[in-house]
Design a protein around this motif. Sequence first.
Motif, PDB file in Angstrom:
ATOM      1  N   ALA A  83       0.675  -1.315  -0.065  1.00 30.62           N
ATOM      2  CA  ALA A  83       0.092  -0.158   0.286  1.00 30.62           C
ATOM      3  C   ALA A  83       1.377   1.491   0.191  1.00 30.62           C
ATOM      4  O   ALA A  83       0.492   2.454  -0.752  1.00 30.62           O
ATOM      5  CB  ALA A  83      -0.840   0.232   1.233  1.00 30.62           C
ATOM      6  N   GLN A  84       1.773   1.098   0.721  1.00 34.44           N
ATOM      7  CA  GLN A  84       3.096   2.821   1.005  1.00 34.44           C
ATOM      8  C   GLN A  84       3.174   2.456  -0.457  1.00 34.44           C
ATOM      9  O   GLN A  84       3.990   3.430  -1.025  1.00 34.44           O
ATOM     10  CB  GLN A  84       3.796   1.993   1.818  1.00 34.44           C
ATOM     11  N   ASN A  85       4.492   1.383  -1.509  1.00 37.37           N
ATOM     12  CA  ASN A  85       4.796   1.550  -2.091  1.00 37.37           C
ATOM     13  C   ASN A  85       3.945   2.083  -3.262  1.00 37.37           C
ATOM     14  O   ASN A  85       4.437   2.612  -4.063  1.00 37.37           O
ATOM     15  CB  ASN A  85       5.659  -0.066  -2.855  1.00 37.37           C
ATOM     16  N   SER A  86       2.804   1.260  -3.632  1.00 38.07           N
ATOM     17  CA  SER A  86       1.465   2.695  -4.945  1.00 38.07           C
ATOM     18  C   SER A  86       1.421   3.655  -4.543  1.00 38.07           C
ATOM     19  O   SER A  86       1.947   4.914  -5.460  1.00 38.07           O
ATOM     20  CB  SER A  86       0.460   1.852  -4.247  1.00 38.07           C
ATOM     21  N   ARG A  87       1.437   4.049  -2.830  1.00 39.19           N
ATOM     22  CA  ARG A  87       1.137   6.060  -3.048  1.00 39.19           C
ATOM     23  C   ARG A  87       2.363   6.327  -3.122  1.00 39.19           C
ATOM     24  O   ARG A  87       2.614   7.456  -4.080  1.00 39.19           O
ATOM     25  CB  ARG A  87       0.495   5.780  -1.429  1.00 39.19           C
ATOM     26  N   ILE A  88       3.756   5.723  -2.608  1.00 41.31           N
ATOM     27  CA  ILE A  88       4.728   6.989  -3.017  1.00 41.31           C
ATOM     28  C   ILE A  88       5.627   7.005  -3.627  1.00 41.31           C
ATOM     29  O   ILE A  88       5.690   7.736  -4.884  1.00 41.31           O
ATOM     30  CB  ILE A  88       6.375   5.953  -2.194  1.00 41.31           C
ATOM     31  N   ARG A  89       4.999   5.810  -4.986  1.00 43.76           N
ATOM     32  CA  ARG A  89       5.410   5.691  -7.073  1.00 43.76           C
ATOM     33  C   ARG A  89       4.124   6.769  -7.378  1.00 43.76           C
ATOM     34  O   ARG A  89       4.263   7.129  -8.344  1.00 43.76           O
ATOM     35  CB  ARG A  89       4.964   4.559  -7.299  1.00 43.76           C
ATOM     36  N   THR A  90       2.837   6.387  -6.709  1.00 41.49           N
ATOM     37  CA  THR A  90       1.873   7.896  -7.572  1.00 41.49           C
ATOM     38  C   THR A  90       2.237   9.222  -7.800  1.00 41.49           C
ATOM     39  O   THR A  90       2.193   9.704  -8.262  1.00 41.49           O
ATOM     40  CB  THR A  90       0.014   6.884  -6.717  1.00 41.49           C
ATOM     41  N   GLU A  91       2.998   9.442  -6.148  1.00 37.02           N
ATOM     42  CA  GLU A  91       3.559  11.143  -5.652  1.00 37.02           C
ATOM     43  C   GLU A  91       4.472  11.247  -6.225  1.00 37.02           C
ATOM     44  O   GLU A  91       4.415  11.987  -6.892  1.00 37.02           O
ATOM     45  CB  GLU A  91       3.059  10.995  -3.975  1.00 37.02           C
ATOM     46  N   ALA A  92       5.219  10.304  -6.309  1.00 35.61           N
ATOM     47  CA  ALA A  92       6.178  10.362  -7.541  1.00 35.61           C
ATOM     48  C   ALA A  92       6.058  10.807  -8.710  1.00 35.61           C
ATOM     49  O   ALA A  92       7.066  11.749  -9.737  1.00 35.61           O
ATOM     50  CB  ALA A  92       7.628   8.646  -7.280  1.00 35.61           C
ATOM     51  N   ALA A  93       4.819   9.523  -9.568  1.00 37.30           N
ATOM     52  CA  ALA A  93       4.894   9.863 -10.498  1.00 37.30           C
ATOM     53  C   ALA A  93       4.622  11.231 -11.234  1.00 37.30           C
ATOM     54  O   ALA A  93       4.538  12.274 -11.827  1.00 37.30           O
ATOM     55  CB  ALA A  93       4.033   8.813 -11.480  1.00 37.30           C
ATOM     56  N   ALA A  94       3.545  11.915  -9.738  1.00 38.02           N
ATOM     57  CA  ALA A  94       3.013  13.492 -10.041  1.00 38.02           C
ATOM     58  C   ALA A  94       3.963  15.015  -9.941  1.00 38.02           C
ATOM     59  O   ALA A  94       3.674  15.602  -9.643  1.00 38.02           O
ATOM     60  CB  ALA A  94       2.134  13.339  -9.241  1.00 38.02           C
ATOM     61  N   GLY A  95       5.414  13.868 -10.369  1.00 39.92           N
ATOM     62  CA  GLY A  95       6.116  14.933  -9.693  1.00 39.92           C
ATOM     63  C   GLY A  95       6.572  15.964  -8.037  1.00 39.92           C
ATOM     64  O   GLY A  95       7.784  16.254  -8.214  1.00 39.92           O
ATOM     65  N   ALA A  96       6.679  14.700  -7.643  1.00 39.14           N
ATOM     66  CA  ALA A  96       6.927  14.585  -6.148  1.00 39.14           C
ATOM     67  C   ALA A  96       8.011  14.634  -5.735  1.00 39.14           C
ATOM     68  O   ALA A  96       8.864  13.655  -6.469  1.00 39.14           O
ATOM     69  CB  ALA A  96       5.451  14.463  -5.110  1.00 39.14           C
ATOM     70  N   THR A  97       9.344  15.364  -4.999  1.00 39.60           N
ATOM     71  CA  THR A  97       9.999  15.047  -4.760  1.00 39.60           C
ATOM     72  C   THR A  97      10.998  14.374  -3.282  1.00 39.60           C
ATOM     73  O   THR A  97      11.704  14.332  -2.848  1.00 39.60           O
ATOM     74  CB  THR A  97      11.119  16.262  -5.304  1.00 39.60           C
ATOM     75  N   ASP A  98       9.827  15.325  -2.265  1.00 42.56           N
ATOM     76  CA  ASP A  98      10.232  14.791  -0.325  1.00 42.56           C
ATOM     77  C   ASP A  98       8.663  14.151  -0.232  1.00 42.56           C
ATOM     78  O   ASP A  98       7.945  15.003  -0.014  1.00 42.56           O
ATOM     79  CB  ASP A  98      10.329  15.567  -0.003  1.00 42.56           C
ATOM     80  N   LEU A  99       9.044  13.051  -0.252  1.00 45.56           N
ATOM     81  CA  LEU A  99       7.743  11.851   0.345  1.00 45.56           C
ATOM     82  C   LEU A  99       8.006  11.182   1.660  1.00 45.56           C
ATOM     83  O   LEU A  99       9.025  11.067   1.912  1.00 45.56           O
ATOM     84  CB  LEU A  99       7.604  11.174  -0.673  1.00 45.56           C
ATOM     85  N   GLY A 100       6.593  11.021   2.320  1.00 46.79           N
ATOM     86  CA  GLY A 100       6.792  10.593   3.713  1.00 46.79           C
ATOM     87  C   GLY A 100       6.568   9.181   3.555  1.00 46.79           C
ATOM     88  O   GLY A 100       6.150   8.588   2.220  1.00 46.79           O
TER      89      GLY A 100
END
Length: 498
Positions: free
Chosen positions: A442-459
């Motif tokens: 679940a966390q991996n899916s969230r991080i990959r989605t946010e990274a694909a949206a351009g985020a560079t500092d993720l929780g």
Amino acid sequence: MSTASTEGNRRFVRRLLPVAGGSLVAAAGALIAVGCFLGLYVRPTSDDWCAAWKSRDLGVLGITHDFYATQNGRITNAFLSGIVYGDGLAGMKILPTVIAVAFTVGLVLLGIRFLRCLGVNPPVLLLVAASLAVQAVIYYGGTRSYQVLLWAPATISHTIPSVIGVWALLLGIWTVRQPRAAVRAGGFAAAFLIGFAIGTLSESFSLVSGLLAACVGLLAVPRLKLAQTWHPFTWCLLWCSGIVCGLIVLTTSPGARWRRAQQPPKESMLSAGELRGTYEDWLHMWDTVTGQWAYLGAAAVGVLLGLGAGLAAPVPAPGKRESGRAVPRKMLVALLLLPVPVVVLGSFAVVVGLRSGYGPSGWTYARTWTNYLVPMELALCAYGVLLGVWARRYLARQGVAVALPAGIVVAAGLTLASLAVLVPSVKQLTTATVTRAVAWDAQNSRIRTEAAAGATDLGYRPMYIGSLAEPFFTSDYRRDWVAACVSTWYGIERIHRL
């Protein structure tokens, strides 16, 4: 006892043995199968993160050079890591199954060789049961089951070397018996090359296997009349030479020099204080090992194997192989006594290495204990086989009809009891591994989605398992190598704690 009664007793025993062997195969096989199944739920943690992104971005040769130049000099270790992580996370998921299958086949073949040297017929079902039971106590009997079987960096460093060692032993036995010089030369060359690979794969296993090979080589000097040719000595010499060359390459590598430079100054390992501390660590380690009586299951299954061996066919005279060629009894006795000093001195060498690399708490890194626990368990099984063979022959001479079936039931019962002791730890391992896998996905899916949206500092929320490091294990982010590897894996700049 009448002939009819004796024959009836033998028929009963021959029916009892498949039941006992089948029960153990089912019980031990189920435990091993659980570990293989859990491989599908293994997710990256600690060193996984670094090995995964380096294998992906640098390739097999790239990560091998990186280990040599900047990490620790373990080039074979890095090469295997590049293979395991080369296809994303698939390799680490199937690795436990590969280890279990290769170990099982190797141990069965080794058991066949051993029983034939004793002059008894090898029962394959009981050999499979013994192989699985020995593996079960090795994987689950210690304090770090997750690291011993499921965590790829530890299995590459401390479990796979034992598997390689079993197959190398089979290769050595095959080599020294070859009549053709050209074939022997190929086996000798393989001994050196495999020894070199071991020297750059695992320092702990290098010490244990080198000690074993050195002792066997000394015993195999023809002047002692325990071996008829120089072939066994030559094989052992080349194995040890390969290990020494590998260790030299490892210790002189830029990566190993860098790693040593990071350690704070400390006393020499030969100082009185360090020697006393190492001895105390060694005692603490053995106190933990001897507190797990499930390890004695290897001896119990060995007794069962010895009791059942040879019942399906006439037993050759003691000290004879089935072909009728004599086995040097002195050599057999020497080889059976050999595991005692090897396990004692090898375990002490492991503690010396751990204390040198990790300090006073190094002895608690139980994943490294596998390097001497494997020969210890195999020795216990071999001693059990000898006891079982002797007891069967003694009972046959005495004509005690009921003793042999009773011995089979008791040996099988003790083995099952030792396996039953492991069930709670296997259950706990299963719960922890599956639960973490679900949360990690679940966390991996969230991080990959946010990274694909351009985020560079993720929780990132740390998910601990197996006493292994996760991001934010230190308050200084600049020293948090796990967090850095997680960021590189996801292609972002940094992560912060959720």
